[in-house]
Design an enzyme around this catalytic site. Structure first.
Site, PDB file in Angstrom:
ATOM      1  NE  ARG A  52      33.392  40.476  45.352  1.00 47.56           N
ATOM      2  CZ  ARG A  52      33.880  41.606  45.848  1.00 47.56           C
ATOM      3  NH1 ARG A  52      33.874  41.840  47.139  1.00 47.56           N
ATOM      4  NH2 ARG A  52      34.409  42.515  45.042  1.00 47.56           N
ATOM      5  N   GLY A  53      37.281  39.270  45.377  1.00 47.73           N
ATOM      6  CA  GLY A  53      38.114  40.470  45.239  1.00 47.73           C
ATOM      7  C   GLY A  53      39.574  40.049  45.201  1.00 47.73           C
ATOM      8  CB  ALA A  54      42.306  40.987  42.903  1.00 46.68           C
ATOM      9  NE  ARG A  94      35.818  34.294  40.997  1.00 48.94           N
ATOM     10  CZ  ARG A  94      35.362  35.542  41.147  1.00 48.94           C
ATOM     11  NH1 ARG A  94      35.555  36.188  42.270  1.00 48.94           N
ATOM     12  NH2 ARG A  94      34.714  36.129  40.158  1.00 48.94           N
ATOM     13  CD  GLN A 203      30.050  41.340  42.288  1.00 49.47           C
ATOM     14  OE1 GLN A 203      29.193  41.840  41.556  1.00 49.47           O
ATOM     15  NE2 GLN A 203      30.753  40.292  41.930  1.00 49.47           N
ATOM     16  CG  ASP A 244      39.811  40.916  39.364  1.00 49.43           C
ATOM     17  OD1 ASP A 244      39.030  41.833  39.091  1.00 49.43           O
ATOM     18  OD2 ASP A 244      39.660  40.147  40.336  1.00 49.43           O
ATOM     19  CG  ASN A 259      38.266  45.694  37.848  1.00 43.86           C
ATOM     20  OD1 ASN A 259      38.616  45.013  38.813  1.00 43.86           O
ATOM     21  ND2 ASN A 259      37.412  46.689  37.976  1.00 43.86           N
ATOM     22  CE  LYS A 260      32.960  41.367  38.900  1.00 40.26           C
ATOM     23  NZ  LYS A 260      32.709  39.930  38.621  1.00 40.26           N
TER      24      LYS A 260
HETATM   25  O1  MRU Z   1      33.905  38.750  40.869  1.00 41.03           O
HETATM   26  P1  MRU Z   1      34.506  39.560  41.966  1.00 41.03           P
HETATM   27  O2  MRU Z   1      33.499  40.166  42.881  1.00 41.03           O
HETATM   28  O3  MRU Z   1      35.593  38.811  42.707  1.00 41.03           O
HETATM   29  O4  MRU Z   1      35.226  40.759  41.204  1.00 41.03           O
HETATM   30  C1  MRU Z   1      36.020  41.644  41.908  1.00 41.03           C
HETATM   31  C2  MRU Z   1      36.478  42.775  41.090  1.00 41.03           C
HETATM   32  O5  MRU Z   1      36.363  42.810  39.897  1.00 41.03           O
HETATM   33  C3  MRU Z   1      37.222  43.835  41.792  1.00 41.03           C
HETATM   34  O6  MRU Z   1      36.990  45.075  41.204  1.00 41.03           O
HETATM   35  C4  MRU Z   1      38.671  43.434  41.692  1.00 41.03           C
HETATM   36  O7  MRU Z   1      38.935  42.211  42.318  1.00 41.03           O
HETATM   37  C5  MRU Z   1      39.631  44.452  42.039  1.00 41.03           C
HETATM   38  S1  MRU Z   1      39.673  45.062  43.653  1.00 41.03           S
HETATM   39  C6  MRU Z   1      39.593  43.945  44.689  1.00 41.03           C
END
Ligand code: MRU
Length: 368
Positions: A52-54, A94, A203, A244, A259-260
């Site tokens: 996970r994470g962008a 995703r 997270q 993201d 973002n999240k």
């Molecule tokens: O759902 P996730 O855990 O993949 O969400 C991730 C985030 O929102 C992060 O803050 C985002 O990807 C930016 S940094 C990697």
């Protein structure tokens, strides 16, 4: 002081010809590495947030597409067909993080070019894997540069607030929002971080707290609904998040941050309390194509909200829940966007397109 991190969130295993990743869904309880050669297993890992994470999704997209090529028979038409069809399946695993489809497209393009220029299937497969490794190296370097650029904005006594995890687990290297923190800490700057739970999958509590604590950076976990109260009481100085997707164009939408879920709320609190709202992201997260209308906010399984991680159901039977995984923060709430190429400030319809065109000319110079 030399800074680095021992966490390797994803890699290509040359011997076994497969992708290996650190399963984010099991941290902080267990450090488990999973691996696969199988696309449907990779997609499952992405959907269930093992990966996970962008920026890491960008690497997974690149390695995954190279893996699709590597698994294909040595026929150019099969190779092109598989990489196109299965690559687009992977890219859709995703929808909100732009990096996943970006990583897929980079490797698709190199394969198409290889076929057009008459390379053999074996050569094309090697080139695809090499490109995915290069993307990872570039990503890692970008986090160090984001760290260097962003550390200038962190000062002694700062109280920084963050959401979700934009650390090494999500971005490789030093992370994105955590990179300036790591660089500042290595210079002896004293500050502390408040990381929000980030319900429903925690997270912030599970991953960001784990990473920062491992690095001896002062971190305290708060629930999401404590943010406004504690940001005022603890005199927080800035919010630091990753992204993201960040829209880039010549309109007022430029600088819109996806973002999240929770990021938008933190930006409103920051504005009201006159704090900074910093977003750290590599330029691969900048999206020059989409508009607010076209970006899809991922809606996840309602059970993530109605059933706690330990399995306790907290919502009465038959009651509906909503579970958007991301939100959209308008550019007027964002004080600065910290990238590996520099810091962009308002107006983002000028600063971000300039950053992207500088990047294009740098890439051109490199290949000349
Ligand atoms: O759902 P996730 O855990 O993949 O969400 C991730 C985030 O929102 C992060 O803050 C985002 O990807 C930016 S940094 C990697």
């Amino acid at each position: 002081m030399e800074i680095s991190t021992s966490i390797i969130p994803i890699r290509w295993d040359d011997l076994k010809q497969e992708i290996v990743w650190l399963d984010n869904s099991q941290i902080p309880w267990r450090e488990v590495y999973n691996s696969t050669k199988d696309l449907s297993r990779l997609i499952k890992a992405i959907k269930s947030l093992e990966i996970r994470g962008a920026p890491i999704l960008g690497e997974a997209g690149a390695y995954g597409t190279a893996m699709i090529a590597n698994n294909s028979p040595n026929s150019k038409s099969e190779l092109i067909k598989n990489v196109k069809l299965l690559g687009s399946e992977l890219a859709q695993a995703r929808p909100t993080a732009v990096n996943l489809s970006w990583g897929v497209r980079q490797v698709q393009e190199v394969i198409e070019k290889g076929v057009a220029s008459g390379m053999s299937c074996e050569e094309i497969k090697e080139k695809a894997i090499a490109l995915a490794k290069d993307i990872q190296k570039t990503n890692i370097q970008a986090t160090y540069d984001i760290g260097k650029n962003g550390a200038k904005l962190i000062h002694d006594g700062d109280v920084l607030v963050t959401v979700c995890n934009a650390g090494t687990l999500a971005c490789d290297g030093l992370g994105t929002s955590t990179a300036p923190m790591r660089v500042a800490a290595s210079k002896g700057i004293e500050f502390k971080v408040l990381t929000t739970y980030t319900a429903p999958l925690y997270q912030g509590a599970r991953l960001t707290a784990w990473e920062l604590h491992k690095d001896n950076i002062s971190v305290q976990v708060i629930t999401d609904n404590m943010a406004a109260h504690l940001m005022r009481e603890e005199k927080a100085t800035a919010v630091w998040t990753g992204a993201d997707r960040i829209l880039v164009n010549k309109t007022k939408e430029s600088g819109t941050v996806y973002n999240k879920i929770g990021t938008f709320g933190l930006s409103l609190i920051a504005k009201e309390l006159k704090m900074k709202m910093y977003v750290a992201a590599p330029t691969s997260t900048l999206d020059p194509i989409s508009t607010i209308k076209s970006v899809k906010i991922e809606q996840r399984n309602p059970e993530e909200v109605s059933v706690l991680l330990g399995g306790t159901k907290v919502v009465p039977e038959g009651v509906d829940v909503i579970n958007p995984a991301f939100d959209m923060t308008p550019p007027k709430y964002v004080s600065a966007i910290i990238t590996e190429l520099g810091i962009a400030k308002m107006p983002y319809n000028i600063s971000l397109p300039t950053l992207l065109s500088n990047k294009k000319s740098m890439i051109k110079l490199k290949s000349e």
